[in-house]
Design a protein around this motif. Structure first.
Motif, PDB file in Angstrom:
ATOM      1  N   PRO A 117     -33.129 -33.315  16.858  1.00  0.00           N
ATOM      2  CA  PRO A 117     -32.296 -32.832  17.968  1.00  0.00           C
ATOM      3  C   PRO A 117     -30.813 -33.163  17.786  1.00  0.00           C
ATOM      4  CG  PRO A 117     -34.301 -33.841  18.803  1.00  0.00           C
ATOM      5  CD  PRO A 117     -34.267 -34.111  17.321  1.00  0.00           C
ATOM      6  N   ALA A 118     -30.499 -34.215  17.037  1.00  0.00           N
ATOM      7  CA  ALA A 118     -29.094 -34.578  16.810  1.00  0.00           C
ATOM      8  C   ALA A 118     -28.333 -33.460  16.104  1.00  0.00           C
ATOM      9  CB  ALA A 118     -29.010 -35.865  15.996  1.00  0.00           C
ATOM     10  N   MET A 119     -29.016 -32.647  15.342  1.00  0.00           N
ATOM     11  CA  MET A 119     -28.360 -31.546  14.633  1.00  0.00           C
ATOM     12  C   MET A 119     -27.892 -30.457  15.592  1.00  0.00           C
ATOM     13  SD  MET A 119     -27.993 -32.172  11.435  1.00  0.00           S
ATOM     14  CE  MET A 119     -27.576 -33.820  11.950  1.00  0.00           C
ATOM     15  N   GLN A 120     -28.497 -30.394  16.782  1.00  0.00           N
ATOM     16  CA  GLN A 120     -28.013 -29.435  17.788  1.00  0.00           C
ATOM     17  C   GLN A 120     -26.576 -29.761  18.187  1.00  0.00           C
ATOM     18  OE1 GLN A 120     -31.078 -29.714  20.792  1.00  0.00           O
ATOM     19  NE2 GLN A 120     -32.133 -27.927  19.972  1.00  0.00           N
ATOM     20  N   ARG A 121     -26.268 -31.056  18.300  1.00  0.00           N
ATOM     21  CA  ARG A 121     -24.900 -31.460  18.639  1.00  0.00           C
ATOM     22  C   ARG A 121     -23.923 -31.062  17.533  1.00  0.00           C
ATOM     23  NH1 ARG A 121     -27.823 -35.878  20.323  1.00  0.00           N
ATOM     24  NH2 ARG A 121     -27.167 -37.163  18.568  1.00  0.00           N
ATOM     25  N   VAL A 122     -24.351 -31.234  16.279  1.00  0.00           N
ATOM     26  CA  VAL A 122     -23.491 -30.854  15.150  1.00  0.00           C
ATOM     27  C   VAL A 122     -23.253 -29.347  15.157  1.00  0.00           C
ATOM     28  CG1 VAL A 122     -23.269 -30.843  12.631  1.00  0.00           C
ATOM     29  CG2 VAL A 122     -24.265 -32.837  13.782  1.00  0.00           C
ATOM     30  N   ALA A 123     -24.303 -28.581  15.381  1.00  0.00           N
ATOM     31  CA  ALA A 123     -24.169 -27.121  15.421  1.00  0.00           C
ATOM     32  C   ALA A 123     -23.275 -26.689  16.584  1.00  0.00           C
ATOM     33  CB  ALA A 123     -25.539 -26.464  15.517  1.00  0.00           C
ATOM     34  N   THR A 124     -23.457 -27.301  17.737  1.00  0.00           N
ATOM     35  CA  THR A 124     -22.615 -26.973  18.892  1.00  0.00           C
ATOM     36  C   THR A 124     -21.155 -27.262  18.581  1.00  0.00           C
ATOM     37  OG1 THR A 124     -24.414 -27.366  20.442  1.00  0.00           O
ATOM     38  CG2 THR A 124     -22.174 -27.514  21.325  1.00  0.00           C
ATOM     39  N   ARG A 125     -20.894 -28.407  17.958  1.00  0.00           N
ATOM     40  CA  ARG A 125     -19.525 -28.763  17.565  1.00  0.00           C
ATOM     41  C   ARG A 125     -18.978 -27.754  16.557  1.00  0.00           C
ATOM     42  NH1 ARG A 125     -20.315 -34.000  15.940  1.00  0.00           N
ATOM     43  NH2 ARG A 125     -19.981 -33.553  13.763  1.00  0.00           N
ATOM     44  N   TRP A 126     -19.808 -27.322  15.599  1.00  0.00           N
ATOM     45  CA  TRP A 126     -19.379 -26.343  14.598  1.00  0.00           C
ATOM     46  C   TRP A 126     -18.978 -25.029  15.276  1.00  0.00           C
ATOM     47  CZ3 TRP A 126     -20.327 -21.530  12.628  1.00  0.00           C
ATOM     48  CH2 TRP A 126     -19.784 -21.253  11.371  1.00  0.00           C
ATOM     49  N   TYR A 127     -19.813 -24.552  16.184  1.00  0.00           N
ATOM     50  CA  TYR A 127     -19.511 -23.290  16.858  1.00  0.00           C
ATOM     51  C   TYR A 127     -18.288 -23.408  17.768  1.00  0.00           C
ATOM     52  CZ  TYR A 127     -23.477 -20.894  14.904  1.00  0.00           C
ATOM     53  OH  TYR A 127     -24.344 -20.288  14.012  1.00  0.00           O
ATOM     54  N   ARG A 128     -18.115 -24.534  18.442  1.00  0.00           N
ATOM     55  CA  ARG A 128     -16.922 -24.725  19.275  1.00  0.00           C
ATOM     56  C   ARG A 128     -15.661 -24.687  18.423  1.00  0.00           C
ATOM     57  NH1 ARG A 128     -19.191 -29.471  23.016  1.00  0.00           N
ATOM     58  NH2 ARG A 128     -20.226 -28.176  24.553  1.00  0.00           N
ATOM     59  N   ALA A 129     -15.697 -25.386  17.291  1.00  0.00           N
ATOM     60  CA  ALA A 129     -14.541 -25.391  16.388  1.00  0.00           C
ATOM     61  C   ALA A 129     -14.284 -23.989  15.839  1.00  0.00           C
ATOM     62  CB  ALA A 129     -14.771 -26.372  15.241  1.00  0.00           C
ATOM     63  N   ARG A 130     -15.335 -23.281  15.558  1.00  0.00           N
ATOM     64  CA  ARG A 130     -15.219 -21.924  15.014  1.00  0.00           C
ATOM     65  C   ARG A 130     -14.600 -20.976  16.035  1.00  0.00           C
ATOM     66  NH1 ARG A 130     -15.102 -19.936  10.035  1.00  0.00           N
ATOM     67  NH2 ARG A 130     -16.028 -17.893   9.924  1.00  0.00           N
ATOM     68  N   ARG A 131     -15.007 -21.115  17.282  1.00  0.00           N
ATOM     69  CA  ARG A 131     -14.448 -20.248  18.327  1.00  0.00           C
ATOM     70  C   ARG A 131     -12.955 -20.507  18.506  1.00  0.00           C
ATOM     71  NH1 ARG A 131     -19.812 -20.499  20.429  1.00  0.00           N
ATOM     72  NH2 ARG A 131     -19.541 -22.468  21.502  1.00  0.00           N
ATOM     73  N   GLY A 132     -12.530 -21.733  18.221  1.00  0.00           N
ATOM     74  CA  GLY A 132     -11.118 -22.071  18.337  1.00  0.00           C
ATOM     75  C   GLY A 132     -10.304 -21.667  17.124  1.00  0.00           C
ATOM     76  N   ALA A 133     -10.979 -21.282  16.042  1.00  0.00           N
ATOM     77  CA  ALA A 133     -10.288 -20.911  14.803  1.00  0.00           C
ATOM     78  C   ALA A 133     -10.121 -19.405  14.720  1.00  0.00           C
ATOM     79  CB  ALA A 133     -11.093 -21.415  13.602  1.00  0.00           C
ATOM     80  N   ARG A 134      -9.218 -18.997  13.857  1.00  0.00           N
ATOM     81  CA  ARG A 134      -9.047 -17.570  13.603  1.00  0.00           C
ATOM     82  C   ARG A 134     -10.262 -17.060  12.848  1.00  0.00           C
ATOM     83  NH1 ARG A 134      -4.672 -16.930   9.774  1.00  0.00           N
ATOM     84  NH2 ARG A 134      -5.260 -18.987   9.168  1.00  0.00           N
ATOM     85  N   PRO A 135     -10.738 -15.856  13.143  1.00  0.00           N
ATOM     86  CA  PRO A 135     -11.856 -15.287  12.384  1.00  0.00           C
ATOM     87  C   PRO A 135     -11.450 -15.111  10.931  1.00  0.00           C
ATOM     88  CG  PRO A 135     -11.417 -13.994  14.371  1.00  0.00           C
ATOM     89  CD  PRO A 135     -10.311 -14.996  14.228  1.00  0.00           C
ATOM     90  N   SER A 136     -12.341 -15.473  10.014  1.00  0.00           N
ATOM     91  CA  SER A 136     -12.012 -15.361   8.593  1.00  0.00           C
ATOM     92  C   SER A 136     -13.037 -14.527   7.848  1.00  0.00           C
ATOM     93  CB  SER A 136     -11.906 -16.758   7.968  1.00  0.00           C
ATOM     94  OG  SER A 136     -13.151 -17.402   8.044  1.00  0.00           O
ATOM     95  N   GLY A 137     -13.704 -13.640   8.514  1.00  0.00           N
ATOM     96  CA  GLY A 137     -14.664 -12.808   7.813  1.00  0.00           C
ATOM     97  C   GLY A 137     -15.914 -12.643   8.646  1.00  0.00           C
ATOM     98  N   MET A 138     -16.806 -11.873   8.132  1.00  0.00           N
ATOM     99  CA  MET A 138     -18.045 -11.573   8.838  1.00  0.00           C
ATOM    100  C   MET A 138     -19.047 -12.700   8.645  1.00  0.00           C
ATOM    101  SD  MET A 138     -17.529  -8.749  10.285  1.00  0.00           S
ATOM    102  CE  MET A 138     -19.182  -8.336  10.763  1.00  0.00           C
ATOM    103  N   PRO A 139     -19.862 -12.974   9.665  1.00  0.00           N
ATOM    104  CA  PRO A 139     -20.953 -13.933   9.479  1.00  0.00           C
ATOM    105  C   PRO A 139     -21.887 -13.427   8.399  1.00  0.00           C
ATOM    106  CG  PRO A 139     -20.682 -13.394  11.793  1.00  0.00           C
ATOM    107  CD  PRO A 139     -19.809 -12.459  11.005  1.00  0.00           C
ATOM    108  N   GLN A 140     -22.531 -14.345   7.716  1.00  0.00           N
ATOM    109  CA  GLN A 140     -23.422 -13.963   6.638  1.00  0.00           C
ATOM    110  C   GLN A 140     -24.776 -14.643   6.848  1.00  0.00           C
ATOM    111  OE1 GLN A 140     -21.848 -14.486   2.749  1.00  0.00           O
ATOM    112  NE2 GLN A 140     -23.843 -14.572   1.807  1.00  0.00           N
ATOM    113  N   ALA A 141     -25.812 -13.847   6.933  1.00  0.00           N
ATOM    114  CA  ALA A 141     -27.163 -14.407   7.018  1.00  0.00           C
ATOM    115  C   ALA A 141     -27.598 -14.814   5.620  1.00  0.00           C
ATOM    116  CB  ALA A 141     -28.126 -13.366   7.585  1.00  0.00           C
ATOM    117  N   SER A 142     -28.326 -15.903   5.524  1.00  0.00           N
ATOM    118  CA  SER A 142     -28.766 -16.386   4.221  1.00  0.00           C
ATOM    119  C   SER A 142     -29.993 -15.635   3.747  1.00  0.00           C
ATOM    120  CB  SER A 142     -29.054 -17.886   4.295  1.00  0.00           C
ATOM    121  OG  SER A 142     -30.048 -18.125   5.264  1.00  0.00           O
TER     122      SER A 142
END
Length: 145
Positions: A117-142
């Motif tokens: 469950p701790a990884m949910q916090r990391v993912a939430t932080r990643w998405y929050r930081a991403r929303r605050g950043a300029r878009p740099s390309g399309m998301p890519q599914a693995s």
């Protein structure tokens, strides 16, 4: 060439590398390093604090050494959330930054199924930081999960 592969936990960064790196390339992945340094039966994720600390030191050493040989080999480095300082270093090294992001709902479902469950916090932080950043390309599914 240096490839810096970034994205939230459980996005498919390792899978992207498996699809692109060759057998002669260097792959620097904290999870793989931790597995290599721990005993049989150790988990593939959710490592203990001390195991992570030792692996992190090995990761730094691997990055320092591998980036000195970029003229002779390709290096694939997973860095979930690089700091501005790290990004400046990668820019100096002329790295190609790859963002693997299959989408927040997919990531959260994967974390629920496979990670702590701790990884949910990391993912939430990643998405929050991403929303605050300029878009740099399309998301890519693995890959399809």
């Amino acid at each position: 060439m240096l490839f810096v592969v970034t994205g939230p936990p459980a996005a498919g960064k390792s899978s992207w590398i498996e699809a692109h790196a060759g057998p002669e390339d260097i792959v620097i992945d904290l999870d793989r390093i931790t597995i290599a340094l721990t005993g049989p039966g150790a988990p593939h994720w959710n490592h203990g604090e001390l195991q992570q600390r030792v692996a992190q030191r090995a990761r730094y050493a691997a990055i320092d050494e591998a980036t000195q040989h970029l003229d002779r080999l390709d290096v694939y480095l997973i860095h979930t959330m690089p700091s501005p300082k790290a990004m400046a270093k990668y820019k100096r090294l002329e790295a190609r930054v790859i963002t693997v992001d299959p989408g927040e709902s997919t990531v959260m479902a994967r974390i629920q199924a496979m990670r702590s469950p701790a990884m949910q916090r990391v993912a939430t932080r990643w998405y929050r930081a991403r929303r605050g950043a300029r878009p740099s390309g399309m998301p890519q599914a693995s890959r399809s999960w």
